[in-house]
Design an enzyme around this catalytic site. Structure first.
Site, PDB file in Angstrom:
ATOM      1  N   TYR A  24      -7.028   2.397   5.493  1.00  0.00           N
ATOM      2  CA  TYR A  24      -6.070   1.325   5.250  1.00  0.00           C
ATOM      3  C   TYR A  24      -6.154   0.152   6.217  1.00  0.00           C
ATOM      4  O   TYR A  24      -5.378  -0.776   6.132  1.00  0.00           O
ATOM      5  CB  TYR A  24      -4.638   1.859   5.175  1.00  0.00           C
ATOM      6  CG  TYR A  24      -4.127   2.620   6.386  1.00  0.00           C
ATOM      7  CD1 TYR A  24      -3.983   2.005   7.623  1.00  0.00           C
ATOM      8  CD2 TYR A  24      -3.741   3.950   6.264  1.00  0.00           C
ATOM      9  CE1 TYR A  24      -3.498   2.694   8.718  1.00  0.00           C
ATOM     10  CE2 TYR A  24      -3.257   4.653   7.352  1.00  0.00           C
ATOM     11  CZ  TYR A  24      -3.134   4.014   8.574  1.00  0.00           C
ATOM     12  OH  TYR A  24      -2.656   4.699   9.649  1.00  0.00           O
ATOM     13  N   CYS A  38       8.942  48.212  -6.197  1.00  0.00           N
ATOM     14  CA  CYS A  38       9.607  49.074  -7.164  1.00  0.00           C
ATOM     15  C   CYS A  38       8.523  50.024  -7.672  1.00  0.00           C
ATOM     16  O   CYS A  38       7.568  49.586  -8.299  1.00  0.00           O
ATOM     17  CB  CYS A  38      10.175  48.252  -8.326  1.00  0.00           C
ATOM     18  SG  CYS A  38      10.622  49.298  -9.736  1.00  0.00           S
ATOM     19  N   GLU A  64       0.849  -1.202   0.000  1.00  0.00           N
ATOM     20  CA  GLU A  64       0.000   0.000   0.000  1.00  0.00           C
ATOM     21  C   GLU A  64       0.878   1.242   0.000  1.00  0.00           C
ATOM     22  O   GLU A  64       1.936   1.233   0.614  1.00  0.00           O
ATOM     23  CB  GLU A  64      -0.857   0.036   1.281  1.00  0.00           C
ATOM     24  CG  GLU A  64      -1.651  -1.225   1.501  1.00  0.00           C
ATOM     25  CD  GLU A  64      -2.339  -1.256   2.866  1.00  0.00           C
ATOM     26  OE1 GLU A  64      -2.270  -0.250   3.607  1.00  0.00           O
ATOM     27  OE2 GLU A  64      -2.938  -2.292   3.170  1.00  0.00           O
ATOM     28  N   LYS A 109      10.872   2.733   3.010  1.00  0.00           N
ATOM     29  CA  LYS A 109      10.953   4.201   2.950  1.00  0.00           C
ATOM     30  C   LYS A 109      11.730   4.641   1.713  1.00  0.00           C
ATOM     31  O   LYS A 109      12.793   4.106   1.400  1.00  0.00           O
ATOM     32  CB  LYS A 109      11.653   4.741   4.212  1.00  0.00           C
ATOM     33  CG  LYS A 109      10.844   4.545   5.486  1.00  0.00           C
ATOM     34  CD  LYS A 109       9.656   5.488   5.566  1.00  0.00           C
ATOM     35  CE  LYS A 109       9.989   6.822   6.107  1.00  0.00           C
ATOM     36  NZ  LYS A 109       9.884   7.102   7.489  1.00  0.00           N
ATOM     37  N   CYS A 142       9.306  50.155 -15.159  1.00  0.00           N
ATOM     38  CA  CYS A 142      10.317  49.123 -14.874  1.00  0.00           C
ATOM     39  C   CYS A 142      10.089  47.930 -15.807  1.00  0.00           C
ATOM     40  O   CYS A 142       8.988  47.374 -15.858  1.00  0.00           O
ATOM     41  CB  CYS A 142      10.196  48.669 -13.424  1.00  0.00           C
ATOM     42  SG  CYS A 142      11.113  47.152 -13.066  1.00  0.00           S
ATOM     43  N   ASP A 149       1.704  10.319   3.323  1.00  0.00           N
ATOM     44  CA  ASP A 149       2.343  11.204   4.289  1.00  0.00           C
ATOM     45  C   ASP A 149       1.308  12.179   4.844  1.00  0.00           C
ATOM     46  O   ASP A 149       1.228  13.326   4.447  1.00  0.00           O
ATOM     47  CB  ASP A 149       3.498  11.955   3.612  1.00  0.00           C
ATOM     48  CG  ASP A 149       4.496  12.436   4.647  1.00  0.00           C
ATOM     49  OD1 ASP A 149       4.330  12.103   5.835  1.00  0.00           O
ATOM     50  OD2 ASP A 149       5.431  13.158   4.257  1.00  0.00           O
ATOM     51  N   CYS A 207      15.600  48.724  -7.103  1.00  0.00           N
ATOM     52  CA  CYS A 207      15.029  47.632  -7.890  1.00  0.00           C
ATOM     53  C   CYS A 207      16.138  46.920  -8.666  1.00  0.00           C
ATOM     54  O   CYS A 207      16.921  47.578  -9.355  1.00  0.00           O
ATOM     55  CB  CYS A 207      13.982  48.165  -8.858  1.00  0.00           C
ATOM     56  SG  CYS A 207      13.418  46.900 -10.022  1.00  0.00           S
ATOM     57  N   CYS A 242      15.509  47.814 -12.607  1.00  0.00           N
ATOM     58  CA  CYS A 242      15.606  49.156 -13.197  1.00  0.00           C
ATOM     59  C   CYS A 242      16.346  50.151 -12.305  1.00  0.00           C
ATOM     60  O   CYS A 242      16.485  51.320 -12.657  1.00  0.00           O
ATOM     61  CB  CYS A 242      14.211  49.684 -13.528  1.00  0.00           C
ATOM     62  SG  CYS A 242      13.253  50.071 -12.052  1.00  0.00           S
TER      63      CYS A 242
HETATM   64  S1  IVH Z   1      -0.585   0.640   8.792  1.00  0.00           S
HETATM   65  C1  IVH Z   1       0.536  -1.628  11.958  1.00  0.00           C
HETATM   66  N1  IVH Z   1      -0.876   1.532   6.363  1.00  0.00           N
HETATM   67  O1  IVH Z   1       2.407   5.237   8.706  1.00  0.00           O
HETATM   68  C2  IVH Z   1      -0.261  -0.660  11.344  1.00  0.00           C
HETATM   69  N2  IVH Z   1       0.078   2.976   7.996  1.00  0.00           N
HETATM   70  O2  IVH Z   1       4.635   4.490  10.750  1.00  0.00           O
HETATM   71  C3  IVH Z   1       0.372   0.670  11.252  1.00  0.00           C
HETATM   72  N3  IVH Z   1       0.620   5.196   7.161  1.00  0.00           N
HETATM   73  O3  IVH Z   1       1.071   5.999  11.828  1.00  0.00           O
HETATM   74  C4  IVH Z   1      -0.270   1.513  10.284  1.00  0.00           C
HETATM   75  N4  IVH Z   1      -0.074   4.881   5.096  1.00  0.00           N
HETATM   76  O4  IVH Z   1       0.249   7.305   9.827  1.00  0.00           O
HETATM   77  C5  IVH Z   1      -0.460   1.804   7.607  1.00  0.00           C
HETATM   78  N5  IVH Z   1      -1.212   2.213   4.170  1.00  0.00           N
HETATM   79  C6  IVH Z   1      -0.805   2.477   5.419  1.00  0.00           C
HETATM   80  C7  IVH Z   1      -0.273   3.735   5.776  1.00  0.00           C
HETATM   81  C8  IVH Z   1       0.166   3.930   7.086  1.00  0.00           C
HETATM   82  C9  IVH Z   1       0.463   5.733   5.940  1.00  0.00           C
HETATM   83  C10 IVH Z   1       1.221   5.884   8.313  1.00  0.00           C
HETATM   84  C11 IVH Z   1       0.375   5.931   9.540  1.00  0.00           C
HETATM   85  C12 IVH Z   1       1.157   5.301  10.643  1.00  0.00           C
HETATM   86  C13 IVH Z   1       2.545   5.355  10.103  1.00  0.00           C
HETATM   87  C14 IVH Z   1       3.316   4.168  10.623  1.00  0.00           C
END
Ligand code: IVH
Length: 695
Positions: free
Chosen positions: A237, A440, A125, A326, A445, A129, A422, A425
């Site tokens: 999620y 300005c 998934e 990440k 200008c 952010d 400026c 000019c």
């Molecule tokens: S699962 C074990 N799924 O990531 C379940 N988290 O570091 C933990 N986040 O606090 C969360 N997308 O804010 C999960 N598809 C996703 C996510 C997700 C973003 C964020 C969420 C969580 C942080 C975990």
């Protein structure tokens, strides 16, 4: 090498203490104040360094170390609520090898439990952010929404979450479970974020650093009206706590169910059966990252089988059955070489950062925007120092803050000041009291003129005239004011001889310039560059005053009668219209045949009189200007933002927050066909309409 080896034992202890202070400070700014000074990558580096020191010598761990707790205490003005079930964090993987290591650790753990030879199914998934939320539904109704907080206790932000159109207030089922917790991420889309920052910068307000902060600041507002005015979005999620009877074998089945219940679930979530499949999916998300309208900082990989999840369990605050892959950071540190200043249409000088070129988010960045002087001052940047540069998605690169070590220095270069002359000019600048900009004041200008002229050609929608051509014609001395575009025909021979022009392209250009004489009055008012007069106000003024003569004769009181024009704005518009240079420009353009009369019926007349429309997105056939002109011609009013007073929203492809807002408020939504139908119907009913001409 042990940490003790690098620092000596005392050194490691002192460094750990220093790191704890730094992390506490930045964590507080980030989690409590919603006002971070450094990016995630820098923060993670500090955190990881401390974690590694502690791992090498566990005696360094103190009970108050940031590694020993999750997040921070929430601030106190929102009600604190204990979660039904702890909200967890995720361990990170930064490479394919680390991901393979995670899978191996799971196998080892299961083997110890007597489960051998498992073939995992994974779900990948996007890691959005934004901010994790827990939504509680009782008997199918949303009763509470709580932020993650420290994982155990969060803050009740139900009032703000209810304003998010994509969060269902009622589950889409006839047989809802008595209790259901849905977990997901609240975020702000990149387009909404940019629009919000532009609005704030234009209003002289501080801008948000990134979509995540903007969402955080919004979701924690006390007043839901403020939250409603700032568009947030949501992806679900996970199915959290649920009453008996809600049972799935697989995580993915839960996601599908949430989707059926009405939750937004990312459509690109995939079930994958091999390690290599997971890795290539992570890489593919990474490649797509820049083209998404929301920020992702990685991919969350979860074990699909829920029984296996239970068997794998939790270590500390992280489940064994999930990991966050990440992405590399989108921030980088580089030197601020200088601050440049660009005059805008009205002489307002906009600062920008000139940077030692640096690679960030996949491109080389040399310049970055700074919205205005206050932005520059608030960020406390100094020339010659190292700064943090952020580039996320398609967002224009920004300078966020000085690098962390820099801000601690006792001796720093002086604060950069707006220029006294400026840069284009050389005219001495001025700083009006009521402006966030140094100006300005020279109306001739070239920098300022260029902005006005490029604005004019774009507002008049003249094909073949863009920034490059405006620069060229200015350099040649052919164009100094907007009227000169209409006199280019007199230089046809010279123009055809220019590089990049020929007989055909010159003809096309003249044709496009001629065609712009049909642009309606309201749009012309926008194009000529009157401060405070945007597209919508231009149209409103045209409707109100009908002709340029009446508009030029209007006093401040009369101007104030225009919908959307307040007293301050009326005064500004009045003063600019009284200016001899503005009058000369208008006279010149009128002489050249531009449209300075309103064609549609007066306000209050026409079949759509009294109806207010908002246009959003791209319509299949009509441009937005054409649709607006048709509505106005029928006596309707077109405004820029959706409110309870809006009668219709006309929505096309990729309609954004305005559509969402209309849905929230229950405003009727039309597509292009429905709009045309409404116009056709109404003209047949209109008194005096030609009945024979109507279908
Ligand atoms: S699962 C074990 N799924 O990531 C379940 N988290 O570091 C933990 N986040 O606090 C969360 N997308 O804010 C999960 N598809 C996703 C996510 C997700 C973003 C964020 C969420 C969580 C942080 C975990």
């Amino acid at each position: 090498m042990s940490a003790g080896g690098a620092f000596g034992d005392g050194g490691a202890r002192a460094r750990a203490a220093q790191l704890r202070r730094l992390i506490d400070y930045h964590s507080h700014r980030y989690h409590v104040l919603d006002d971070p000074e450094i990016g995630d990558a820098e923060y993670d580096a500090l955190y990881n360094e401390l974690r590694d020191l502690e791992a090498a010598d566990p005696q360094l761990i103190t009970p108050d170390s940031p590694t020993q707790r999750v997040g921070e205490e929430p601030v106190s003005d929102l009600v604190k609520v204990a979660h039904l079930q702890r909200m967890l964090s995720l361990a990170n993987a930064r490479s394919a090898d680390e991901l393979r290591g995670w899978i191996q650790r799971m196998r080892n753990h299961l083997a110890r439990e007597g489960i051998e030879q498992v073939s995992f199914e994974f779900v990948a998934e996007p890691k959005i952010d934004g901010l994790a939320m827990s939504l509680i539904y009782e008997d199918g109704l949303l009763v509470r929404g709580v932020t993650r907080g420290n994982g155990e206790v969060g803050e009740d932000v139900t009032h703000n979450l209810r304003t998010i159109a994509s969060i269902p207030l009622r589950l889409a089922t006839d047989a809802p479970p008595p209790l259901l917790e849905v977990r997901g991420e609240v975020y702000m889309s990149l387009s909404d974020f940019q629009a919000l920052n532009e609005r704030r910068a234009a209003a002289g307000e501080s801008t948000f650093m990134n979509p995540r902060n903007s969402a955080a600041g919004t979701v924690r507002q006390l007043d839901p009206k403020l939250a409603a005015a700032r568009p947030l979005s949501f992806w679900a999620y996970q199915v959290g706590v649920a009453s008996d009877g809600v049972a799935f074998e697989r995580h993915y089945d839960g996601l599908r169910w949430l989707h059926e219940l009405g939750f937004p679930v990312n459509p690109d979530i995939r079930v994958l059966e091999s390690e290599e499949g997971v890795i290539s999916q992570c890489q593919s998300w990474h490649e797509r990252r820049g083209s998404l309208d929301f920020e992702i900082d990685g991919v969350v990989v979860k074990v699909n089988d829920l029984e296996l999840q239970r068997r794998l369990g939790i270590v500390g605050r992280e489940p064994r059955w999930a990991i966050a892959w990440k992405f590399p950071p989108t921030t980088a540190v580089t030197t601020l070489l200088d601050i440049g200043w660009n005059p805008g249409k009205f002489g307002d000088l906009h600062p920008y950062a000139m940077l030692e070129p640096v690679h960030v988010g996949g491109v080389t960045v040399r310049q970055a925007t700074l919205h205005n002087e206050e932005d520059l001052a608030r960020k406390d940047l100094r020339i010659g120092e190292e700064v943090i540069v952020l580039r996320a998605g398609d967002v224009i690169p920004q300078v966020v803050a000085p690098a962390p070590h820099v801000a601690e220095r006792a001796q720093r270069p002086p604060r950069p000041q707006p220029p006294v002359r400026c840069p284009v000019c050389d005219t001495p600048t001025v700083k009006p009291e009521d402006s966030v900009f140094t100006l300005c004041p020279n109306r001739a200008c070239p920098g300022r003129r260029w902005q006005l002229l490029t604005h004019f050609v774009s507002a008049m929608d003249i094909d073949g005239l863009g920034e490059r051509q405006v620069s060229l014609f200015m350099e040649l001395g052919w164009v100094a004011g907007a009227g000169d575009f209409y006199r280019l025909r007199e230089r046809a021979d010279e123009l055809i001889a220019l590089d990049g022009f020929g007989q055909t392209s010159a003809q096309k250009l003249f044709y496009a310039i001629d065609a712009s004489r049909a642009v309606p009055f309201g749009r012309v008012l926008f194009a000529i560059g009157i401060e405070e007069v945007g597209d919508v106000t231009g149209r409103a003024l045209a409707q109100q005053f009908r002709s340029i003569g009446a508009l030029l004769d209007a006093d401040v009181d009369a101007l104030q009668q225009t919908p959307g024009v307040g007293p301050k704005m009326a005064r500004r518009i009045h003063d600019q219209l009284a200016d001899p240079q503005m009058r000369a420009l208008i006279a010149d353009l009128a002489e050249l045949g531009l449209c300075f009369e309103e064609a549609g019926p007066p306000p209050g007349e026409g079949p759509l009189a009294g109806s207010t429309f908002v246009l959003t997105g791209t319509l299949p056939d009509l441009t937005r200007e054409q649709a607006a002109a048709m509505i106005t011609a029928a006596g309707g009013k077109v405004t820029g933002s959706v409110s309870r007073r809006t009668d219709y929203v006309v929505a096309g492809e990729s309609a954004g927050s305005k559509l969402t807002k209309a849905q929230t408020l229950g405003v009727p939504i039309l597509d292009e066909a429905a709009l045309l139908e409404l116009l056709a119907q109404d003209s047949s009913q209109a008194p005096g309409a030609d009945a024979a001409g109507a279908p």
